[in-house]
Design a protein around this motif. Structure first.
Motif, short mmCIF file in Angstrom:
data_model
loop_
_atom_site.label_atom_id
_atom_site.label_comp_id
_atom_site.label_asym_id
_atom_site.label_seq_id
_atom_site.Cartn_x
_atom_site.Cartn_y
_atom_site.Cartn_z
N ALA A 220 0.86 -1.19 0.00
CA ALA A 220 0.00 0.00 0.00
C ALA A 220 0.88 1.23 0.00
O ALA A 220 2.04 1.18 0.45
CB ALA A 220 -0.92 0.01 1.21
N ILE A 221 0.35 2.33 -0.53
CA ILE A 221 1.06 3.60 -0.48
C ILE A 221 0.23 4.59 0.33
O ILE A 221 -0.99 4.41 0.48
CB ILE A 221 1.34 4.18 -1.88
N ASN A 222 0.89 5.61 0.85
CA ASN A 222 0.14 6.64 1.55
C ASN A 222 0.80 8.00 1.40
O ASN A 222 1.95 8.12 0.97
CB ASN A 222 -0.05 6.28 3.02
N VAL A 223 0.04 9.00 1.77
CA VAL A 223 0.54 10.35 1.99
C VAL A 223 0.14 10.72 3.41
O VAL A 223 -1.00 10.50 3.82
CB VAL A 223 -0.06 11.36 0.98
N SER A 224 1.09 11.25 4.16
CA SER A 224 0.84 11.63 5.54
C SER A 224 1.07 13.12 5.73
O SER A 224 1.91 13.73 5.04
CB SER A 224 1.77 10.86 6.49
N THR A 225 0.33 13.69 6.67
CA THR A 225 0.49 15.12 6.94
C THR A 225 0.13 15.39 8.39
O THR A 225 -0.43 14.53 9.09
CB THR A 225 -0.39 15.96 6.00
N GLN A 226 0.43 16.57 8.84
CA GLN A 226 0.08 16.99 10.19
C GLN A 226 -1.24 17.73 10.19
O GLN A 226 -1.55 18.47 9.25
CB GLN A 226 1.19 17.88 10.76
N THR A 227 -2.01 17.56 11.25
CA THR A 227 -3.31 18.22 11.34
C THR A 227 -3.17 19.73 11.31
O THR A 227 -4.06 20.43 10.84
CB THR A 227 -4.03 17.80 12.62
N ALA A 228 -2.04 20.24 11.80
CA ALA A 228 -1.84 21.68 11.82
C ALA A 228 -1.53 22.25 10.44
O ALA A 228 -1.63 23.46 10.22
CB ALA A 228 -0.70 22.03 12.78
N VAL A 229 -1.18 21.37 9.50
CA VAL A 229 -0.81 21.81 8.15
C VAL A 229 -1.98 21.72 7.19
O VAL A 229 -2.24 22.64 6.41
CB VAL A 229 0.39 20.99 7.62
N HIS A 230 -2.70 20.59 7.23
CA HIS A 230 -3.81 20.38 6.30
C HIS A 230 -5.04 19.87 7.04
O HIS A 230 -4.94 18.90 7.80
CB HIS A 230 -3.43 19.37 5.21
N PRO A 231 -6.19 20.46 6.80
CA PRO A 231 -7.44 19.94 7.40
C PRO A 231 -7.84 18.64 6.74
O PRO A 231 -7.37 18.29 5.66
CB PRO A 231 -8.45 21.05 7.12
N LEU A 232 -8.76 17.93 7.39
CA LEU A 232 -9.22 16.64 6.87
C LEU A 232 -9.83 16.79 5.48
O LEU A 232 -9.70 15.90 4.63
CB LEU A 232 -10.24 16.03 7.85
#
Length: 262
Positions: A220-232
């Motif tokens: 599987a592949i993913n992209v991860s981010t921080q909640t402070a950077v990008h909203p859901l």
């Protein structure tokens, strides 16, 4: 007649040497003989023989008091990576994905109850623990892990869950097999998965499956981010289409490569 791993074909000293290698980590980069013996459960004399065997082939070093692994140990991991065409196929796709969304992207496979990172394009550090090739996380708490579990049959999933401890990692964590089965079924039905702050507070990610020529989920592949950077909402609107498209492209190239050598 095929021999089992616990039969006469097992080399116990080799297995002990692997235990010694695994006893070293980011928290224990240098260890005394006593510490290695305690970490592995081996007798000090056995641990010492394993350590000095590793030193003799260049995989470990010592100053007479402490022991450590040398960079040559990376040969073992890269032997796996170089033998897997999927990692080479995925690399340019992940690079384009990270460039498109401006966030880190990864490829993972399942190993036991964990996912293991075998490709990663890092844009920024998103976790308190640095993610590198070989990093492991509990599959049940990650978007990539759930996507791989979604590729299992119901019986395979039940067997897998026998060894899974759904311990709480964050207030958002799934903590029961019944909850986990529900979210895995959802991931299977929709073909993608978003995990929001279940592995670590402030971290959310979106994943899609990578399949082989038979349609079986192999990674599987993913992209991860921080909640402070990008909203859901950004994950749904921007990241999700890009991740799905990238996973489909990797799957297509992997299937084509498989057919060319079959």
């Amino acid at each position: 007649m095929t021999q089992t791993a616990t039969g006469q074909n097992q080399v116990k000293s080799f297995a002990r040497g692997l235990d010694v290698i695994r006893s070293f980590s980011g928290n224990r980069p240098r260890q005394s003989l006593t510490e290695v013996a305690e970490a592995t459960g081996l007798a000090p004399a056995t641990a010492r023989r394993s350590l000095h065997t590793l030193i003799s082939v260049g995989y470990a070093g010592t100053d007479g008091r402490e022991y450590w692994l040398t960079p040559r140990i990376l040969d073992l991991g890269f032997s796996y990576l170089s033998s897997q065409p999927l990692t080479a196929i995925a690399q340019p796709h992940l690079e384009r994905l990270s460039h498109t969304v401006g966030e880190s992207s990864s490829l993972s496979v399942l190993d036991g109850t964990d996912i293991v990172y075998v490709n990663r394009i890092a844009v920024r550090r998103i976790m308190t623990v640095a993610i590198t090739l070989g990093t492991r996380f509990p599959a049940h708490a990650t978007s990539m892990g759930r996507m791989i579990l979604a590729g299992m049959t119901p019986d395979e999933l039940d067997t897998h869950l026998d060894d899974v401890d759904c311990h709480r990692l964050t207030p958002n964590s799934v903590t029961s097999h019944s909850q986990l089965k529900k979210v895995v079924r959802t991931a299977r039905d929709q073909g993608w998965c978003i995990v929001d702050q279940e592995l670590e507070p402030g971290l959310r990610s979106v994943a899609a499956p990578v399949r082989d020529a038979t349609g079986r989920t192999v990674a599987a592949i993913n992209v991860s981010t921080q909640t402070a950077v990008h909203p859901l909402d950004t994950l749904h609107r921007t990241f999700l289409p890009a991740v799905i498209e990238t996973a489909q492209n990797i799957s297509a190239d992997y299937a084509a490569a498989y057919r060319s050598i079959a």
